[in-house]
Design a protein around this motif. Sequence first.
Motif, PDB file in Angstrom:
ATOM      1  N   LEU A 220       0.854  -1.180   0.000  1.00 44.08           N
ATOM      2  CA  LEU A 220       0.000   0.000   0.000  1.00 44.08           C
ATOM      3  C   LEU A 220       0.896   1.237   0.000  1.00 44.08           C
ATOM      4  O   LEU A 220       1.430   1.638   1.033  1.00 44.08           O
ATOM      5  N   ILE A 221       1.061   1.852  -1.167  1.00 40.35           N
ATOM      6  CA  ILE A 221       1.946   2.999  -1.349  1.00 40.35           C
ATOM      7  C   ILE A 221       1.115   4.166  -1.878  1.00 40.35           C
ATOM      8  O   ILE A 221       0.394   4.011  -2.868  1.00 40.35           O
ATOM      9  N   PRO A 222       1.173   5.327  -1.242  1.00 40.36           N
ATOM     10  CA  PRO A 222       0.379   6.467  -1.703  1.00 40.36           C
ATOM     11  C   PRO A 222       0.586   6.743  -3.197  1.00 40.36           C
ATOM     12  O   PRO A 222       1.717   6.840  -3.680  1.00 40.36           O
ATOM     13  N   GLY A 223      -0.522   6.835  -3.921  1.00 44.26           N
ATOM     14  CA  GLY A 223      -0.481   7.162  -5.338  1.00 44.26           C
ATOM     15  C   GLY A 223      -0.258   5.997  -6.268  1.00 44.26           C
ATOM     16  O   GLY A 223      -0.366   6.145  -7.493  1.00 44.26           O
ATOM     17  N   ARG A 224       0.021   4.808  -5.721  1.00 47.57           N
ATOM     18  CA  ARG A 224       0.280   3.663  -6.579  1.00 47.57           C
ATOM     19  C   ARG A 224      -0.969   2.790  -6.703  1.00 47.57           C
ATOM     20  O   ARG A 224      -2.041   3.146  -6.223  1.00 47.57           O
ATOM     21  N   ARG A 225      -0.824   1.609  -7.323  1.00 49.79           N
ATOM     22  CA  ARG A 225      -1.963   0.821  -7.752  1.00 49.79           C
ATOM     23  C   ARG A 225      -2.997   0.561  -6.657  1.00 49.79           C
ATOM     24  O   ARG A 225      -4.184   0.823  -6.838  1.00 49.79           O
ATOM     25  N   TRP A 226      -2.568   0.039  -5.516  1.00 53.31           N
ATOM     26  CA  TRP A 226      -3.530  -0.369  -4.498  1.00 53.31           C
ATOM     27  C   TRP A 226      -4.156   0.829  -3.809  1.00 53.31           C
ATOM     28  O   TRP A 226      -5.334   0.799  -3.435  1.00 53.31           O
ATOM     29  N   ASP A 227      -3.390   1.898  -3.640  1.00 53.10           N
ATOM     30  CA  ASP A 227      -3.957   3.110  -3.069  1.00 53.10           C
ATOM     31  C   ASP A 227      -4.984   3.723  -4.020  1.00 53.10           C
ATOM     32  O   ASP A 227      -6.052   4.188  -3.593  1.00 53.10           O
ATOM     33  N   ARG A 228      -4.687   3.719  -5.312  1.00 53.49           N
ATOM     34  CA  ARG A 228      -5.653   4.244  -6.290  1.00 53.49           C
ATOM     35  C   ARG A 228      -6.925   3.398  -6.297  1.00 53.49           C
ATOM     36  O   ARG A 228      -8.031   3.938  -6.324  1.00 53.49           O
ATOM     37  N   MET A 229      -6.781   2.071  -6.263  1.00 51.55           N
ATOM     38  CA  MET A 229      -7.960   1.206  -6.239  1.00 51.55           C
ATOM     39  C   MET A 229      -8.777   1.450  -4.979  1.00 51.55           C
ATOM     40  O   MET A 229     -10.019   1.499  -5.025  1.00 51.55           O
ATOM     41  N   ARG A 230      -8.090   1.619  -3.855  1.00 55.18           N
ATOM     42  CA  ARG A 230      -8.788   1.849  -2.589  1.00 55.18           C
ATOM     43  C   ARG A 230      -9.643   3.111  -2.650  1.00 55.18           C
ATOM     44  O   ARG A 230     -10.755   3.163  -2.099  1.00 55.18           O
ATOM     45  N   ARG A 231      -9.128   4.136  -3.325  1.00 55.51           N
ATOM     46  CA  ARG A 231      -9.859   5.398  -3.405  1.00 55.51           C
ATOM     47  C   ARG A 231     -10.889   5.405  -4.533  1.00 55.51           C
ATOM     48  O   ARG A 231     -11.988   5.952  -4.367  1.00 55.51           O
ATOM     49  N   GLU A 232     -10.525   4.832  -5.684  1.00 52.59           N
ATOM     50  CA  GLU A 232     -11.378   4.943  -6.871  1.00 52.59           C
ATOM     51  C   GLU A 232     -12.409   3.830  -6.985  1.00 52.59           C
ATOM     52  O   GLU A 232     -13.472   4.027  -7.576  1.00 52.59           O
ATOM     53  N   ASP A 233     -12.096   2.651  -6.463  1.00 52.69           N
ATOM     54  CA  ASP A 233     -13.018   1.525  -6.548  1.00 52.69           C
ATOM     55  C   ASP A 233     -12.965   0.752  -5.233  1.00 52.69           C
ATOM     56  O   ASP A 233     -12.470  -0.385  -5.181  1.00 52.69           O
ATOM     57  N   PRO A 234     -13.451   1.351  -4.153  1.00 51.18           N
ATOM     58  CA  PRO A 234     -13.305   0.731  -2.826  1.00 51.18           C
ATOM     59  C   PRO A 234     -13.953  -0.641  -2.729  1.00 51.18           C
ATOM     60  O   PRO A 234     -13.461  -1.498  -1.984  1.00 51.18           O
ATOM     61  N   ARG A 235     -15.026  -0.870  -3.473  1.00 50.99           N
ATOM     62  CA  ARG A 235     -15.674  -2.182  -3.415  1.00 50.99           C
ATOM     63  C   ARG A 235     -14.747  -3.265  -3.970  1.00 50.99           C
ATOM     64  O   ARG A 235     -14.605  -4.335  -3.361  1.00 50.99           O
ATOM     65  N   ALA A 236     -14.104  -2.999  -5.108  1.00 52.52           N
ATOM     66  CA  ALA A 236     -13.168  -3.966  -5.683  1.00 52.52           C
ATOM     67  C   ALA A 236     -11.957  -4.162  -4.783  1.00 52.52           C
ATOM     68  O   ALA A 236     -11.461  -5.286  -4.612  1.00 52.52           O
ATOM     69  N   TYR A 237     -11.487  -3.059  -4.183  1.00 52.94           N
ATOM     70  CA  TYR A 237     -10.337  -3.141  -3.284  1.00 52.94           C
ATOM     71  C   TYR A 237     -10.665  -4.020  -2.073  1.00 52.94           C
ATOM     72  O   TYR A 237      -9.888  -4.913  -1.707  1.00 52.94           O
ATOM     73  N   GLU A 238     -11.795  -3.790  -1.467  1.00 54.08           N
ATOM     74  CA  GLU A 238     -12.180  -4.570  -0.288  1.00 54.08           C
ATOM     75  C   GLU A 238     -12.414  -6.036  -0.635  1.00 54.08           C
ATOM     76  O   GLU A 238     -12.089  -6.926   0.162  1.00 54.08           O
TER      77      GLU A 238
END
Length: 290
Positions: A220-238
């Motif tokens: 989990l790195i700010p601005g990278r893939r998983w952080d972007r998914m967490r913010r932009e598509d929280p359902r998919a991230y979770e």
Amino acid sequence: MVNVDESPSLRERYVPAGWPGMRGKRVVVTGGTRGLGEGVVRLLLAEGAHVATCARRSAGLTALGDSLAGDERARLFTDALDVTEPGRLEDFVTAAAKRFGAVEGRANGRDDMDGLDGLVACVGGSRGGTFEQADGADWAATWELNVGHTARLVRAALPRLRAAGGGSVVLIGSVSGWKPGPPAQYGVAKSALIQLAASLARELGPDRVRVNVVAPGSMLIPGRRWDRMRREDPRAYEAFVGAELPTGAPVTPHEVARTVVFLLSDWATGVSGVHLPVDRAQNAPSPDGY
């Protein structure tokens, strides 16, 4: 669920653990301005090591240096370069060793102290998309970025490691290197690092050079893939975290950095030839895993 924005500041996180033998060690880290590489550099400096790092963009190196103060800033040497460019990585290793040698030589009244104590091959990445999309050039570029640069780094530094009486080399692999998931060219390159570490540990053991590979999970790195998914598509991230990460959160760069620095330290003198996952028991490396 871990939230990147709620994590402590860099200065608070990178507190020295006091690992024996790190103070004064001379370590080269490729790719030290973002994510895991930056975490390793900052933790090494906090532990009292001299650190040389490189990155493609000088702006990132300048920002890293400007964020440091006093003794930590004085112990950092940087150079902007592409590790795949012929000769540039080798020149960087030579320059770093001479820089360290000059500093240590002044402290000890000698001019022959240009050895190295550790390496971290952190640069990596992938080019091309799926198997059908990636062409031969994509496979070659991905291989060179991950495996080629690592082999060249170790080869260039080996005389300096021998001059220091041995040292520790840490290769940065990936969960994708031992658990299947696209893109194939990236997984294949990272899996090769596991074999490379095991082979070099045997070959370089008589020189007292230890070689290990650390395989981070999804970080989990700010601005990278998983952080972007967490913010932009929280359902998919979770859904991904819930299915693949039993602890409920991806690993952080700092957690991986602590493992890397431990392997560089004298606390790990008995550890060589090891493939060490740091992934919170992650299963598939991505939502696209098989």
